[in-house]
Design a protein around this motif. Structure first.
Motif, short mmCIF file in Angstrom:
data_model
loop_
_atom_site.label_atom_id
_atom_site.label_comp_id
_atom_site.label_asym_id
_atom_site.label_seq_id
_atom_site.Cartn_x
_atom_site.Cartn_y
_atom_site.Cartn_z
N LYS A 1 -8.10 -3.97 -1.66
CA LYS A 1 -6.74 -4.54 -1.70
C LYS A 1 -6.49 -5.21 -3.05
CE LYS A 1 -2.93 -5.61 0.72
NZ LYS A 1 -2.21 -4.68 1.61
N GLN B 1 -7.54 -4.34 -5.86
CA GLN B 1 -7.23 -3.28 -6.84
C GLN B 1 -5.84 -2.69 -6.57
OE1 GLN B 1 -10.91 -1.19 -5.79
NE2 GLN B 1 -11.52 -1.27 -7.93
N VAL B 2 -5.48 -2.61 -5.29
CA VAL B 2 -4.13 -2.13 -4.95
C VAL B 2 -3.09 -3.04 -5.58
CG1 VAL B 2 -2.47 -1.87 -3.04
CG2 VAL B 2 -4.78 -0.94 -2.81
N TRP B 3 -3.30 -4.35 -5.47
CA TRP B 3 -2.35 -5.29 -6.07
C TRP B 3 -2.25 -5.10 -7.59
CZ3 TRP B 3 -4.78 -9.34 -2.43
CH2 TRP B 3 -3.96 -9.56 -1.31
N LEU C 1 -5.61 5.97 -1.85
CA LEU C 1 -5.98 4.54 -1.90
C LEU C 1 -7.28 4.22 -1.17
CD1 LEU C 1 -2.53 2.80 -1.31
CD2 LEU C 1 -3.47 3.83 -3.40
N ASN D 1 -6.18 1.38 2.51
CA ASN D 1 -7.05 1.02 1.39
C ASN D 1 -8.49 0.81 1.88
OD1 ASN D 1 -7.46 -1.83 2.12
ND2 ASN D 1 -5.27 -2.02 1.70
N THR E 1 -2.17 5.88 3.20
CA THR E 1 -1.90 4.60 2.56
C THR E 1 -2.96 3.55 2.90
OG1 THR E 1 -0.58 3.84 4.43
CG2 THR E 1 0.59 5.02 2.71
N SER F 1 -0.58 -1.85 -8.43
CA SER F 1 0.84 -1.89 -8.06
C SER F 1 1.65 -2.64 -9.11
CB SER F 1 1.03 -2.58 -6.70
OG SER F 1 0.39 -1.83 -5.70
N LEU G 1 -9.91 2.15 -2.94
CA LEU G 1 -9.42 0.97 -3.68
C LEU G 1 -9.39 -0.25 -2.77
CD1 LEU G 1 -8.46 3.10 -5.75
CD2 LEU G 1 -6.30 1.88 -5.88
N ASP H 1 0.82 -1.21 0.00
CA ASP H 1 0.00 0.00 0.00
C ASP H 1 0.86 1.27 0.00
OD1 ASP H 1 -2.68 -1.32 0.32
OD2 ASP H 1 -1.77 -2.00 2.18
N LEU I 1 2.75 1.76 -3.24
CA LEU I 1 1.90 2.29 -4.33
C LEU I 1 1.63 3.78 -4.13
CD1 LEU I 1 0.15 1.96 -6.83
CD2 LEU I 1 -1.72 1.18 -5.34
N SER I 2 1.28 4.16 -2.90
CA SER I 2 1.02 5.58 -2.62
C SER I 2 2.24 6.43 -2.99
CB SER I 2 0.73 5.78 -1.13
OG SER I 2 -0.63 5.93 -0.91
#
Lengths: 273, 296
Positions: free
Chosen positions: A165, A167-169, A160, A138, A136, A172, A163, A40, A43-44
């Motif tokens: 998790k 979608q975070v993956w 985030l 989600n 950060t 990323s 979003l 997380d 990505l942020s």
């Protein structure tokens, strides 16, 4: 519309524009972000680097003496890959200094304290660096209440928060967060061997499917059952959302006047900006 | 008759009239330099969108000095402003105001104020009670604001009232991510209805959306002009500021209506009779406005 969409190109475009707009309208140009080594915060930080320029993003690495050494190594990978500014501030002295007085404190208390010490460091660094604190958290953890209030949940702006998790993956992976970070098992790393999914009792991918239908698509309990989710799982998640509502709101204010903050004194956060 | 129409896809400052007046002035100058004759600004672009309790602080009576300033600017180019209008009895309207040659020629008060999901407009604004086309020096036009166009009755009325072009100031928030779709789902829907409305009613659709973010809510931009055949004459960028222009020839309306005279054949009495009947149907849950539409 029963699958969580992961349109990475569009999400990236929107979130980069979000960070750029919401930071610059405050009159600032920079952000600080606590980089944990997890996906997380990686990505942020990388979205912020794209939005603001790498020289305008400060990653603060805040290990505790018992943190998994991989965490810091992975955070450093992100720093290298994105070229953002970074600093390391160990939280061991301030956490240990406090718990010397309360040696019997359990892991949860210690974990919350660590998260809140990190928050105070981020806010202090943000003032020193003339920057906003970048969030950060989600949507999955915000809905489940799986975060520390005024700790890792604290930020000025959060790209985030809407979003899941899942979608975070996906995002990323698309924007080039180092693979080892995307693939590893999520952990708050507050104590040795802790994993999110172990602690929660279900996987993020499972719960995201349920949350997406329950929250975004407004499925009723009967519809969720018909979609194949066990009733106990539905009830457990519904209760988690309800019981953590307090974490998603301002403190409750006793109303005595005609105009009470956030009840009938209503202004947008971006008021005047 | 052919005219050059511009759309200023701007990112206003929330609750800051002076800053936004400066944006208006700059864009009006740009339009004039570009030889545009008509310029469209987005919904509430003089004030920002998520105003909440700042509505009364940014509201303007039509004799306010800021309005005089806008009137003066309209000597350079005719334009549609999006602002909060305060009536003499202190109601606040989400209005679109058409300025031409130093005067106000038409005011449309938003009729359909979304108050659901992320929207809260009816909490702050009074509801407009009429939909009218009006005569400009370019021909007959109509103004409809954003959500108004999600109600088919508004454009139906505008077209039957003789509008050749519908100008729609909008503050449409991006939302809904869909796989394999390059824009958000709200943008997709707007583009669908703009094209469908242009073709169905044989009018030009002049759609001006804003951009920028307010409290995390982004506005998707993507302003456009669509001709009566459904062809897009010009398209602004998504999610970012832009300034676009196209030559709009009202001859295209004539050609389209010659080929498919749907409006000519529209049976107004049938519609009125059926609406009167439906209006009295028990239990239909019909929202009833005020019966005011007699004068003017």
């Amino acid at each position: 519309m029963t699958q969580i969409p992961t349109n990475a190109a569009l999400l990236r475009q929107i979130l980069v524009a979000f960070i750029r707009n919401e930071v610059r309208k405050t009159g600032l140009a920079r952000v600080v972000v606590g980089l944990s080594g997890g996906v997380d915060s990686a990505l942020s930080a990388m979205l912020a680097a794209e939005a603001l320029g790498r020289e305008n993003v400060l990653a603060v690495l805040m290990p505790y003496k018992s943190s998994n050494p991989d965490s810091q190594a992975h955070a450093e990978l992100v720093v290298q890959k994105s070229g953002i500014e970074s600093m390391v501030v160990s939280i061991t002295p301030q956490v240990d200094g406090y718990f010397e007085r309360y040696p019997d404190a359990d892991a949860r208390r210690r974990g919350n304290k660590m998260a809140r010490e990190r928050m105070t460091i981020l806010y202090d660094q943000s003032m020193r660096w003339n920057a906003l604190v970048l969030g950060t958290s989600n949507k999955t953890e915000l809905l489940l209440g799986y975060g520390t209030l005024h700790g890792d949940m604290a930020s000025a702006i959060n790209p985030l928060g809407d979003l899941y998790k899942t979608q975070v993956w996906a995002l990323s992976e698309a924007i080039g967060v180092p693979e080892v970070i995307v693939k590893k098992e999520p952990s708050a790393d507050l104590w040795s061997g802790q994993t999110d999914e172990g602690e929660l009792g279900f996987t993020y991918r499972e719960v995201d499917k349920l949350l997406y239908l329950m929250v975004d698509q407004r499925y009723t309990k009967a519809e969720l059952s018909a979609a194949g989710f066990p009733e106990s799982f539905i009830d457990n998640i519904a209760a988690r959302i309800m019981n953590s509502q307090f974490k998603r709101r301002l403190p409750v204010i006793a109303k005595v006047s005609q105009r009470t903050i956030d009840r009938d004194f209503r202004y947008s956060r971006d008021w005047g900006k | 008759m052919s005219i050059r129409i511009s759309i200023a896809q701007v990112n206003p400052r929330l609750g800051d009239l002076q800053a936004n007046l400066a944006i208006y002035e700059e864009r009006i100058g740009q339009a004039a330099a570009d030889k545009a004759q008509l310029l469209l600004f987005p919904e509430l672009s003089l004030t920002g969108y998520m105003l909440r309790d700042t509505v009364p602080a940014v509201a303007l009576k039509l004799d306010a000095p800021e309005i005089k300033q806008l009137m003066a600017l309209s000597r350079q180019v005719a334009f549609v402003a999006g602002l909060v209008e305060e009536s003499a009895d202190h109601k606040f309207f989400n209005s679109a105001v058409y300025f031409e040659d130093g005067e106000i020629r038409h005011v449309h008060r938003k009729v359909y104020l979304p108050t659901y999901g992320m929207f809260d407009e009816q909490r702050y604004f009074a509801r407009g009670d009429r939909v009218r086309a009006f005569d400009s020096k370019f021909g007959r036009l109509a103004l409809l604001i954003c959500e108004d166009l999600w109600h088919p009755s508004t454009i139906y009325l505008a077209a039957l009232d003789g509008a050749l072009a519908v100008l729609c100031p909008s503050a449409s928030p991006l939302r809904g991510i869909v796989d394999q779709q390059s824009q958000d789902d709200n943008a997709r829907y707007w583009e669908l209805i703009n094209r469908a409305n242009a073709e169905t009613y044989s009018v030009f659709m002049i759609y001006g959306n804003r951009c920028g973010f307010e409290d995390g809510v982004g506005f998707w931009g993507g302003s456009e002009i669509v001709d009566p055949f459904g062809a897009r004459l010009v398209k602004a960028r998504y999610y970012d500021e832009d300034f676009i222009a196209a030559e709009v020839s009202f001859e295209a309306v004539r050609r389209k209506r010659t080929m498919s005279p749907l409006l000519r054949d529209e049976d107004l009495d049938l519609t009125i009779n059926e609406l009167m009947r439906i209006r009295e149907r028990p239990g239909a849950g019909i929202v009833r406005g005020r019966k005011t539409a007699k004068k003017k």
